[in-house]
Design an enzyme around this catalytic site. Structure first.
Site, PDB file in Angstrom:
ATOM      1  N   GLU A   1      -4.786  -2.802  -4.438  1.00  0.00           N
ATOM      2  CA  GLU A   1      -4.273  -1.488  -4.036  1.00  0.00           C
ATOM      3  C   GLU A   1      -5.289  -0.386  -4.300  1.00  0.00           C
ATOM      4  O   GLU A   1      -5.962  -0.391  -5.325  1.00  0.00           O
ATOM      5  CB  GLU A   1      -2.993  -1.204  -4.833  1.00  0.00           C
ATOM      6  CG  GLU A   1      -2.331   0.131  -4.542  1.00  0.00           C
ATOM      7  CD  GLU A   1      -1.225   0.444  -5.559  1.00  0.00           C
ATOM      8  OE1 GLU A   1      -0.055   0.145  -5.270  1.00  0.00           O
ATOM      9  OE2 GLU A   1      -1.545   0.983  -6.641  1.00  0.00           O
TER      10      GLU A   1
ATOM     11  N   TYR B   1      -2.731   6.169   0.768  1.00  0.00           N
ATOM     12  CA  TYR B   1      -2.359   4.978   0.015  1.00  0.00           C
ATOM     13  C   TYR B   1      -2.685   3.757   0.868  1.00  0.00           C
ATOM     14  O   TYR B   1      -2.378   3.727   2.071  1.00  0.00           O
ATOM     15  CB  TYR B   1      -0.858   4.986  -0.293  1.00  0.00           C
ATOM     16  CG  TYR B   1      -0.374   3.691  -0.928  1.00  0.00           C
ATOM     17  CD1 TYR B   1      -0.244   3.588  -2.307  1.00  0.00           C
ATOM     18  CD2 TYR B   1      -0.079   2.571  -0.148  1.00  0.00           C
ATOM     19  CE1 TYR B   1       0.172   2.406  -2.902  1.00  0.00           C
ATOM     20  CE2 TYR B   1       0.322   1.376  -0.729  1.00  0.00           C
ATOM     21  CZ  TYR B   1       0.455   1.299  -2.104  1.00  0.00           C
ATOM     22  OH  TYR B   1       0.848   0.132  -2.684  1.00  0.00           O
TER      23      TYR B   1
END
Ligand code: GDP
Ligand code: MN
Length: 378
Positions: free
Chosen positions: A189, A101
């Site tokens: 992101e 992530y």
């Protein structure tokens, strides 16, 4: 404003962040053709402006290409959290060795940019934060210095001190930070950032939200229509150059200043009157602007009354009154209109409105009582 995954990936690709091969399809037939060109297992992904598509049936791996059309059809029909997909992104399927992530996000509380990295990708970062807090590193960036190598070095343990991979990651972190700055992002992101068998890092997903306050200098992006989340009346207002906020009720508040509008809202609530929408004329409104504003709020079918609340400073009450008088003809008779004028050239304004049979009050509470009376009567 949020961007679709396919738009984010176009930006990633421009900045040389690795992405899968693939293309956008508007129909199941197009999806089939694209899959045929890719020539192997594919991933079909619903293009909506909300996350968590995987869990909601918006991400499907298709190994047998003869199934593509059928699966694509299903995805196009599946709403995700109430949103209809705009299209399908057809991508070559990647074999994933590990999911990471990575995000760059504005931390409003700290008033700083935050880089978040985790060796647990593919799931909600909030969940990781609860279950595996040790698997997350957060780096605060000093805006004047930008992101520095010694910051990023803190990520090394999370990739098991694998230097080769770390160097690739470092480049992606820096690139993501430049994208964040360049596009005035609230967040950018990559989840998951996938490690492949060959040791490549690929952005399998991309999320980006641009600060609407920066739209004026993000002209390139303002043209794309990702307005799904905005209410139609707010959009109509924006196109006409106003800030409109849609609420639940029957009165439209037109005022010159957001604070003035909010105090009007409070007072109407005190008298149990709901507000359909608020339109801010902002400073220096001309008669033409007022006429435009009335046109906008009349397109909201909930509106049964209009309350003008004007505090003249630079804005002159007579100018506004001329606008209201001009707009009056276009307001249907069953819509009650009341007006509060205070400040610069108030007397002239009140006289102009008297000529068109509209009483203007000087005090807000009187004006509010006035519209309550009129609407309860009608
Ligand atoms: P989201 O649910 O909206 O965040 O959609 P994602 O694009 O992140 O996809 C959800 C999940 O599908 C990912 O976390 C992956 O586990 C999986 N996925 C997506 N693309 C691929 C792929 O190319 N190969 C494999 N094996 N899994 C994928
Ligand atoms: Mn994702």
């Amino acid at each position: 404003m949020k961007l679709y995954e396919y738009q984010v990936k176009e930006i990633f690709s421009k900045y040389r962040i690795n992405i899968q091969k693939g293309k956008l399809a508007k129909t199941p037939q197009e999806a089939k053709q694209i899959a045929a060109v890719i020539g192997g297992p594919v991933v079909l992904k619903s293009q909506v402006l909300v996350g968590g598509r995987g869990k909601a049936g918006g991400v499907k791996i298709v190994d047998d290409l003869s199934d593509v059309e059928k699966v694509a059809d299903k995805i196009l029909e599946t709403e995700i959290k109430g949103y209809k997909p705009k299209a399908i992104l057809v991508l070559e399927k990647i074999e994933i060795k590990q999911e990471f992530y990575l995000s760059v996000v504005l931390d409003r509380k700290m008033k700083k940019t935050l880089v978040i990295f985790s060796s647990f990708g593919g799931m909600d970062i909030e969940e990781v934060s609860k279950k595996h807090p040790k698997k997350i590193v957060k780096l605060y960036v000093e805006e004047l210095l930008g992101i520095q190598d010694f910051h990023i070095n803190r990520l090394l343990p999370l990739v098991d001190n694998n230097r080769e991979m770390f160097l690739k990651l470092k480049k992606i972190v820096k690139t993501l930070y430049s994208i964040y700055k360049k596009y005035d992002c609230l967040i950018v992101e990559i989840n998951p950032l996938a490690l492949t068998d060959k040791g490549d890092l690929i952005a399998l997903d991309g999320k980006m939200e641009i600060d609407n306050n920066a739209n004026y200098r993000q002209k390139l992006l303002v043209d794309i229509d990702n307005k799904d989340k905005e209410n139609p009346i707010e959009l109509i207002g924006k196109k006409a150059g106003f800030v409109v906020i849609k609420l639940k009720g029957n009165i439209s508040i037109i005022s010159n200043g957001a604070g003035l509008a909010l105090s009007t809202l409070d007072l109407l609530h005190k008298y149990n009157m709901g507000v359909a929408n608020i339109l801010d004329l902002s400073g220096g409104a001309t008669p033409e602007k007022v006429i435009q504003a009335v046109k906008v709020v009349l397109q909201d079918k909930d509106v049964k009354g209009i309350l003008f609340n004007i505090f003249g400073g630079i804005t002159r009450c007579d100018e506004i009154a001329r606008g209201i008088a001009g707009a009056l003809k276009s307001i249907p008779e069953d819509i009650s209109v009341v007006c509060r004028l205070q400040g610069t050239n108030r007397e002239e304004g009140i006289n102009i409105l008297r000529d068109v049979n509209l009483d203007a009050e000087t005090y807000l509470e009187e004006t509010v009582k006035n519209i309550v009376l009129k609407m309860n009567r009608g």
